[in-house]
Design a protein around this motif. Structure first.
Motif, PDB file in Angstrom:
ATOM      1  N   LEU A 106       0.615  -0.896   0.139  1.00  0.00           N
ATOM      2  CA  LEU A 106       0.324  -0.025   0.208  1.00  0.00           C
ATOM      3  C   LEU A 106       0.404   1.108  -0.117  1.00  0.00           C
ATOM      4  CD1 LEU A 106      -3.256  -1.029   2.489  1.00  0.00           C
ATOM      5  CD2 LEU A 106      -2.984  -0.121   0.133  1.00  0.00           C
ATOM      6  N   VAL A 136      -6.879  -3.512   1.064  1.00  0.00           N
ATOM      7  CA  VAL A 136      -7.251  -3.477   1.978  1.00  0.00           C
ATOM      8  C   VAL A 136      -8.661  -3.581   1.755  1.00  0.00           C
ATOM      9  CG1 VAL A 136      -8.650  -1.105   3.222  1.00  0.00           C
ATOM     10  CG2 VAL A 136      -6.525  -0.688   2.071  1.00  0.00           C
ATOM     11  N   GLY A 137     -10.323  -4.375   1.129  1.00  0.00           N
ATOM     12  CA  GLY A 137     -10.825  -4.800   0.804  1.00  0.00           C
ATOM     13  C   GLY A 137     -10.448  -6.540   1.404  1.00  0.00           C
ATOM     14  N   ALA A 188      -5.950   3.934  -7.314  1.00  0.00           N
ATOM     15  CA  ALA A 188      -6.769   3.345  -5.978  1.00  0.00           C
ATOM     16  C   ALA A 188      -7.962   2.324  -5.830  1.00  0.00           C
ATOM     17  CB  ALA A 188      -7.371   5.242  -6.316  1.00  0.00           C
ATOM     18  N   THR A 189      -7.578   1.666  -6.986  1.00  0.00           N
ATOM     19  CA  THR A 189      -8.698   0.667  -7.596  1.00  0.00           C
ATOM     20  C   THR A 189      -7.622  -0.833  -6.518  1.00  0.00           C
ATOM     21  OG1 THR A 189     -10.293   1.805  -8.669  1.00  0.00           O
ATOM     22  CG2 THR A 189      -9.957  -0.815  -8.465  1.00  0.00           C
ATOM     23  N   ALA A 207      -4.736   6.783 -11.891  1.00  0.00           N
ATOM     24  CA  ALA A 207      -4.521   7.270 -10.227  1.00  0.00           C
ATOM     25  C   ALA A 207      -5.592   6.433 -10.834  1.00  0.00           C
ATOM     26  CB  ALA A 207      -4.450   8.733 -10.074  1.00  0.00           C
ATOM     27  N   MET A 208      -6.676   6.358 -10.826  1.00  0.00           N
ATOM     28  CA  MET A 208      -8.256   5.367 -10.182  1.00  0.00           C
ATOM     29  C   MET A 208      -7.390   4.245 -10.317  1.00  0.00           C
ATOM     30  SD  MET A 208     -10.363   7.566  -9.437  1.00  0.00           S
ATOM     31  CE  MET A 208      -9.655   8.754  -8.549  1.00  0.00           C
ATOM     32  N   ILE A 245      -8.389   6.868   0.494  1.00  0.00           N
ATOM     33  CA  ILE A 245      -7.852   6.403  -0.993  1.00  0.00           C
ATOM     34  C   ILE A 245      -8.592   7.361  -2.070  1.00  0.00           C
ATOM     35  CG2 ILE A 245      -7.352   4.061  -2.399  1.00  0.00           C
ATOM     36  CD1 ILE A 245      -6.888   2.550   0.496  1.00  0.00           C
ATOM     37  N   TYR A 246      -9.998   7.149  -2.203  1.00  0.00           N
ATOM     38  CA  TYR A 246     -10.184   8.104  -3.408  1.00  0.00           C
ATOM     39  C   TYR A 246     -10.023   9.522  -4.075  1.00  0.00           C
ATOM     40  CZ  TYR A 246     -11.514   3.135  -5.962  1.00  0.00           C
ATOM     41  OH  TYR A 246     -11.355   2.296  -6.401  1.00  0.00           O
ATOM     42  N   THR A 286       1.168   6.551  -6.901  1.00  0.00           N
ATOM     43  CA  THR A 286       0.783   7.442  -7.419  1.00  0.00           C
ATOM     44  C   THR A 286       1.195   8.741  -7.396  1.00  0.00           C
ATOM     45  OG1 THR A 286      -1.885   7.366  -7.705  1.00  0.00           O
ATOM     46  CG2 THR A 286      -0.960   7.142  -5.666  1.00  0.00           C
ATOM     47  N   LYS A 318      -5.085  -0.777  -4.504  1.00  0.00           N
ATOM     48  CA  LYS A 318      -5.482  -0.366  -2.927  1.00  0.00           C
ATOM     49  C   LYS A 318      -6.650  -0.598  -2.347  1.00  0.00           C
ATOM     50  CE  LYS A 318      -3.281   3.888  -1.558  1.00  0.00           C
ATOM     51  NZ  LYS A 318      -3.355   5.522  -2.280  1.00  0.00           N
ATOM     52  N   MET A 319      -7.469  -0.319  -2.814  1.00  0.00           N
ATOM     53  CA  MET A 319      -9.189  -0.603  -2.097  1.00  0.00           C
ATOM     54  C   MET A 319      -8.826  -2.320  -1.996  1.00  0.00           C
ATOM     55  SD  MET A 319     -12.611   0.101  -3.206  1.00  0.00           S
ATOM     56  CE  MET A 319     -12.770  -0.810  -4.517  1.00  0.00           C
ATOM     57  N   ALA A 371       0.920   4.372  -2.899  1.00  0.00           N
ATOM     58  CA  ALA A 371       1.357   5.334  -2.348  1.00  0.00           C
ATOM     59  C   ALA A 371       2.234   6.686  -3.517  1.00  0.00           C
ATOM     60  CB  ALA A 371       0.313   5.726  -0.810  1.00  0.00           C
ATOM     61  N   ILE A 400     -10.666   3.321   2.718  1.00  0.00           N
ATOM     62  CA  ILE A 400     -10.812   3.806   1.892  1.00  0.00           C
ATOM     63  C   ILE A 400     -11.884   4.586   0.533  1.00  0.00           C
ATOM     64  CG2 ILE A 400     -12.475   1.924  -0.633  1.00  0.00           C
ATOM     65  CD1 ILE A 400     -12.111  -0.315   1.350  1.00  0.00           C
TER      66      ILE A 400
END
Lengths: 102, 235
Positions: free
Chosen positions: A18, A52-53, A45-46, A41-42, B223-224, A25, A48-49, A22, B220
């Motif tokens: 992560l 985490v998820g 971010a996805t 960037a998106m 993060i966005y 990006t 990274k999500m 970060a 999260i």
């Protein structure tokens, strides 16, 4: 079925990934990539999500029912944003009848 | 059927290994089912939270598509280093939160409390930087509605109204996120007290697991927010 205990090693690997993403990006944003700025960037971010998820929030180990609840949330948000964009990007391409009010 | 069973108490005729766990509520069959119901509940709540923030995200997408230049210029007005620092701090707090849940499951009360306190400290540091940034925006006269007088150098030719709209999104989205952080810190404070009292252990860790899910969710969202507000302007 008892949920397995995730090892500390996994958490550390996910955390370091992560931080790397970060930093990546932030670094990429110092270049001007035009429209690709947002796409890259998106995408990061996805990623990274997802980390985490799946691991911090244990979705990797959850039964299907829990995953369905998560997917539902994103599905409706996706519908909302997709249909808004359909409207915004086609608004001026529909010819208006002459003489009708705007 | 004996009166005991009708009253919801344990059936004394069950073999020893079938006696229910003391933490099991009467409307669940097993501890596992009780825990799964709890996590499913919080996930359904988080799905509604996705849509709660989602309205703002969708609005942002639409307005950025229409007023692209104003949003680019607005993004340049934000301090990227602040955003990056907050991102690293929040990711670290998610890690300590995951470790707190892990400590609860492995039965280490001391580590549980240590990691919870670390998470709270990191969360507070995040809010500290956030409010410093808000203060800076006030001094630069970049607060929409109350104190908005950008210089032509700041606007770079973009319509002032569009830049103001971007800053509106900035304040609303980060403000709502900060509100969630404050609630999260409140929840974690309660968890720390429960942890100190020994109310959270390897058998009963649902509270902490559910609080952790909420904290990660707030992470999260950031993060966005970080790329959408601070980065997409490019340089």
């Amino acid at each position: 079925m008892e949920e397995p205990i995730v090892s500390v090693r996994t958490y550390v690997i996910v955390f370091v990934s992560l931080l790397v993403l970060a930093a990546l990006t932030t670094y990429i944003a110092s270049f001007d990539l035009g429209i690709w700025n947002t796409a890259v960037a998106m995408a990061i971010a996805t990623a990274k999500m997802a980390l985490v998820g799946l691991f911090f929030m244990h979705l990797w180990f959850k039964p299907g029912l829990t995953r369905v609840a998560v997917v539902c949330g994103f599905f409706w948000l996706g519908l909302l944003i997709a249909l808004i964009l359909v409207d915004v990007f086609t608004r001026n391409s529909i010819p208006r009848a002459i003489g009708t009010p705007l | 059927m004996s009166d005991n069973v009708a009253a919801g108490g344990p059936d004394i005729n069950l073999p020893a290994h079938r006696h229910p766990h003391p933490g099991l509520h009467s409307h669940f069959e097993t501890m596992e089912q009780q825990r799964e119901a709890g996590t499913l509940g919080i996930w359904v709540f988080l799905a509604t939270e996705i849509l709660f923030f989602g309205g703002l995200f969708a609005c942002y997408v639409e307005m950025r598509a229409i007023h692209y230049q104003g949003f680019q210029v607005g993004s340049h007005l934000l301090e990227r280093n602040f955003g990056a620092a907050m991102t690293f701090i929040l990711l670290a707090s998610s890690f300590t939160m995951a470790m707190a849940v892990h400590s609860a499951r492995t039965g280490s009360r001391r580590l549980l409390v240590v990691f919870l306190v670390l998470t709270i400290v990191l969360g507070a540091a995040f809010l500290g930087i956030k409010f410093t940034e808000y203060g800076q925006k006030w001094h630069e006269h970049l607060v929409p509605g109350f104190n908005f007088q950008p210089t032509s150098e700041q606007l770079k030719g973009a319509p002032a109204g569009n830049v103001e709209m971007f800053l509106c999104f900035y304040f609303f989205m980060t403000g709502l996120h900060a509100l969630h952080m404050i609630i999260g810190i409140g929840i974690l404070t309660v968890m720390t007290i429960l942890g100190l009292k020994g109310r959270i252990n390897a058998d009963r860790y649902s509270y902490i697991e559910v609080s952790g899910l909420y904290w990660h969710f707030v992470d999260i969202i950031w993060i966005y927010l970080f790329p959408l507000l601070y980065l997409v302007g490019g340089r």
